[in-house]
Motif scaffolding. Structure first.
Motif, PDB file in Angstrom:
ATOM      1  N   ILE A   1       0.842   2.558 -12.134  1.00  0.00           N
ATOM      2  CA  ILE A   1      -0.065   3.028 -11.075  1.00  0.00           C
ATOM      3  C   ILE A   1       0.796   3.567  -9.944  1.00  0.00           C
ATOM      4  O   ILE A   1       1.651   2.855  -9.404  1.00  0.00           O
ATOM      5  CB  ILE A   1      -0.974   1.897 -10.553  1.00  0.00           C
ATOM      6  CG1 ILE A   1      -1.747   1.252 -11.702  1.00  0.00           C
ATOM      7  CG2 ILE A   1      -1.952   2.439  -9.503  1.00  0.00           C
ATOM      8  CD1 ILE A   1      -2.594   0.074 -11.277  1.00  0.00           C
ATOM      9  N   ARG A   2       0.577   4.816  -9.607  1.00  0.00           N
ATOM     10  CA  ARG A   2       1.322   5.440  -8.513  1.00  0.00           C
ATOM     11  C   ARG A   2       0.467   5.468  -7.246  1.00  0.00           C
ATOM     12  O   ARG A   2      -0.751   5.532  -7.305  1.00  0.00           O
ATOM     13  CB  ARG A   2       1.731   6.868  -8.891  1.00  0.00           C
ATOM     14  CG  ARG A   2       2.701   6.930 -10.067  1.00  0.00           C
ATOM     15  CD  ARG A   2       3.198   8.335 -10.321  1.00  0.00           C
ATOM     16  NE  ARG A   2       2.115   9.249 -10.689  1.00  0.00           N
ATOM     17  CZ  ARG A   2       1.598  10.151  -9.878  1.00  0.00           C
ATOM     18  NH1 ARG A   2       2.053  10.288  -8.637  1.00  0.00           N
ATOM     19  NH2 ARG A   2       0.631  10.946 -10.295  1.00  0.00           N
ATOM     20  N   ASN A   3       1.167   5.411  -6.105  1.00  0.00           N
ATOM     21  CA  ASN A   3       0.503   5.498  -4.799  1.00  0.00           C
ATOM     22  C   ASN A   3      -0.668   4.503  -4.715  1.00  0.00           C
ATOM     23  O   ASN A   3      -1.829   4.866  -4.549  1.00  0.00           O
ATOM     24  CB  ASN A   3       0.007   6.927  -4.548  1.00  0.00           C
ATOM     25  CG  ASN A   3      -0.418   7.150  -3.104  1.00  0.00           C
ATOM     26  OD1 ASN A   3       0.014   6.439  -2.199  1.00  0.00           O
ATOM     27  ND2 ASN A   3      -1.289   8.131  -2.895  1.00  0.00           N
TER      28      ASN A   3
ATOM     29  N   GLN B   1      -1.083  -5.277  -0.322  1.00  0.00           N
ATOM     30  CA  GLN B   1      -0.902  -5.579   1.098  1.00  0.00           C
ATOM     31  C   GLN B   1      -0.590  -4.299   1.868  1.00  0.00           C
ATOM     32  O   GLN B   1       0.077  -3.406   1.347  1.00  0.00           O
ATOM     33  CB  GLN B   1       0.225  -6.587   1.301  1.00  0.00           C
ATOM     34  CG  GLN B   1       0.003  -7.918   0.622  1.00  0.00           C
ATOM     35  CD  GLN B   1       1.181  -8.855   0.785  1.00  0.00           C
ATOM     36  OE1 GLN B   1       2.268  -8.455   1.223  1.00  0.00           O
ATOM     37  NE2 GLN B   1       0.982 -10.115   0.431  1.00  0.00           N
ATOM     38  N   ALA B   2      -1.066  -4.266   3.099  1.00  0.00           N
ATOM     39  CA  ALA B   2      -0.798  -3.102   3.952  1.00  0.00           C
ATOM     40  C   ALA B   2      -0.397  -3.601   5.337  1.00  0.00           C
ATOM     41  O   ALA B   2      -1.257  -3.811   6.202  1.00  0.00           O
ATOM     42  CB  ALA B   2      -2.018  -2.196   4.029  1.00  0.00           C
TER      43      ALA B   2
ATOM     44  N   ILE C   1      -5.787   0.257  -1.606  1.00  0.00           N
ATOM     45  CA  ILE C   1      -6.410  -1.059  -1.431  1.00  0.00           C
ATOM     46  C   ILE C   1      -7.396  -1.348  -2.559  1.00  0.00           C
ATOM     47  O   ILE C   1      -7.500  -2.479  -3.044  1.00  0.00           O
ATOM     48  CB  ILE C   1      -7.125  -1.141  -0.070  1.00  0.00           C
ATOM     49  CG1 ILE C   1      -6.117  -0.962   1.074  1.00  0.00           C
ATOM     50  CG2 ILE C   1      -7.857  -2.459   0.081  1.00  0.00           C
ATOM     51  CD1 ILE C   1      -5.040  -2.003   1.126  1.00  0.00           C
ATOM     52  N   THR C   2      -8.090  -0.322  -3.028  1.00  0.00           N
ATOM     53  CA  THR C   2      -9.092  -0.524  -4.084  1.00  0.00           C
ATOM     54  C   THR C   2      -8.469  -0.803  -5.446  1.00  0.00           C
ATOM     55  O   THR C   2      -9.174  -1.153  -6.389  1.00  0.00           O
ATOM     56  CB  THR C   2     -10.007   0.708  -4.197  1.00  0.00           C
ATOM     57  OG1 THR C   2      -9.203   1.881  -4.415  1.00  0.00           O
ATOM     58  CG2 THR C   2     -10.806   0.909  -2.916  1.00  0.00           C
TER      59      THR C   2
ATOM     60  N   TYR D   1       0.835  -1.205   0.000  1.00  0.00           N
ATOM     61  CA  TYR D   1       0.000   0.000   0.000  1.00  0.00           C
ATOM     62  C   TYR D   1       0.872   1.258   0.000  1.00  0.00           C
ATOM     63  O   TYR D   1       1.825   1.379   0.762  1.00  0.00           O
ATOM     64  CB  TYR D   1      -0.904  -0.024   1.238  1.00  0.00           C
ATOM     65  CG  TYR D   1      -1.736   1.221   1.440  1.00  0.00           C
ATOM     66  CD1 TYR D   1      -2.965   1.358   0.824  1.00  0.00           C
ATOM     67  CD2 TYR D   1      -1.283   2.245   2.278  1.00  0.00           C
ATOM     68  CE1 TYR D   1      -3.731   2.495   1.020  1.00  0.00           C
ATOM     69  CE2 TYR D   1      -2.044   3.387   2.477  1.00  0.00           C
ATOM     70  CZ  TYR D   1      -3.264   3.507   1.839  1.00  0.00           C
ATOM     71  OH  TYR D   1      -4.022   4.627   2.033  1.00  0.00           O
ATOM     72  N   GLY D   2       0.545   2.191  -0.909  1.00  0.00           N
ATOM     73  CA  GLY D   2       1.278   3.447  -0.980  1.00  0.00           C
ATOM     74  C   GLY D   2       2.470   3.433  -1.907  1.00  0.00           C
ATOM     75  O   GLY D   2       3.069   4.489  -2.158  1.00  0.00           O
ATOM     76  N   SER D   3       2.830   2.277  -2.441  1.00  0.00           N
ATOM     77  CA  SER D   3       3.971   2.195  -3.355  1.00  0.00           C
ATOM     78  C   SER D   3       3.509   2.353  -4.800  1.00  0.00           C
ATOM     79  O   SER D   3       2.324   2.575  -5.069  1.00  0.00           O
ATOM     80  CB  SER D   3       4.695   0.859  -3.176  1.00  0.00           C
ATOM     81  OG  SER D   3       3.832  -0.216  -3.512  1.00  0.00           O
TER      82      SER D   3
END
Length: 320
Positions: free
Chosen positions: A109-111, A139-140, A114-115, A35-37
């Motif tokens: 896809i940046r950032n 994954q988070a 979860i969706t 998540y966030g990568s």
């Protein structure tokens, strides 16, 4: 879902004759990202010359939880077509068009959120048509754990410590507690809520009566990705207990000082009394000795002895 994609390919090509030699391939059929990568997914197709790009059609679609697929990016006849993207993808998803000349349809896809998890379809049409499906898993891990300690009063009137550990992650995690005295027999109250980003907000709470100077550990176990995160912390002595202990120390110190003063005073008084007692004894012994000498002396010196004793007594009393 796959039949829908196939229909889309056929309608897209319309009257184009399908070339059995035209195939779309992928290096990976599944991607797992945090998540966030950022992530880039790609599919490959045959290219005979750079001029083939002018006749190239590329479409990336996304479907999550078997929902209806949505278009992300589209490239028709060598040009990118602007589409009205869903707000979940705006300014985050794009096609790296320069890679098309290398026979690669790369979706960036940046950032990642979860969706973004789900199935992605890479549909390509040129001298023929084909597509491939790629699965994206997000994954988070539960990274940061925050704690909170409050005082609560029970129905019986006892004051207990309520200790909580809270963290964000995906999917939901199990929380266990330990202390420096071993595993806690208490059953924690753990709650789960979903944030707008579809992360799980996990909060676990325990209540304990004697918590001062004790060390606790709360552990978040993400079974799906086999990831564990824990935080160990020690609860300080409460302010009330500190004040009470300070008062106890002050009282003890004052008591010791008073006892020392009383002891010194008693010793001084006893010393003076002993000194006076010794002087009185010496005076008595001197008088008694003189009287004994006078009795043994001749009767002619009786008067003088009496006078001498009187003078000696006067002198001793004066000296005393």
């Amino acid at each position: 879902m796959h039949s829908t994609i196939l229909k889309a390919i056929l309608l897209w090509n319309c009257c184009t004759v399908l070339n059995a030699l035209f195939t779309v391939q992928t290096m990976k059929s599944q991607y797992t990202v945090e998540y966030g990568s950022d992530v880039t997914m790609e599919c490959h197709f045959p290219m005979t010359s750079e001029s083939d790009v002018k006749n190239l059609n590329v479409l990336w679609k996304h479907s999550r939880d078997n929902e209806k697929s949505v278009e992300l990016v589209k490239y028709l006849n060598g040009r990118e077509v602007l589409i009205l993207q869903d707000k979940d993808y705006t300014d985050r998803v794009k096609l790296l068009s320069h890679e098309l000349y290398n026979g690669r349809a790369v979706l960036q896809i940046r950032n990642v959120t979860i969706t973004d998890a789900g199935q992605y379809f890479c549909i390509i049409s040129s001298q023929g048509s084909d597509y491939k499906m790629i699965t994206l898993e997000v994954q988070a891990p539960y990274k940061e754990i925050t704690t909170r300690v409050t005082d609560v009063v029970t129905l019986s009137g006892e004051t207990m410590k309520e200790i909580s550990c809270q963290s964000f992650g995906y999917p939901e995690a199990e929380v266990t507690w330990q202390s420096d005295r071993g595993n806690l027999s208490l059953v924690p109250n753990t709650s789960y809520t979903l944030t707008d980003e579809r992360l799980f907000n996990v909060t676990s709470v325990i209540r304990i009566l004697d918590a001062a100077n004790r060390t606790f550990t709360c552990l978040f176990w993400n079974k799906a990705i086999k990831n564990s995160t824990w935080l160990t912390f020690t609860l300080p002595v409460s302010e009330t207990n500190s004040k009470e202990k300070s008062r106890d120390w002050i009282f003890a110190a004052v008591t010791v000082i008073i006892l020392l003063i009383l002891t010194v005073t008693v010793l001084i008084v006893l010393g003076r009394w002993k000194s006076l007692s010794v002087k009185g004894t010496n005076l008595y012994n001197n008088i008694h000795t003189n009287e004994t000498h006078c009795i043994n002396a001749s009767m002619l010196s009786t008067g003088k002895c009496s006078d001498h004793n009187s003078e000696h007594t006067a002198i001793e009393v004066e000296n005393t």
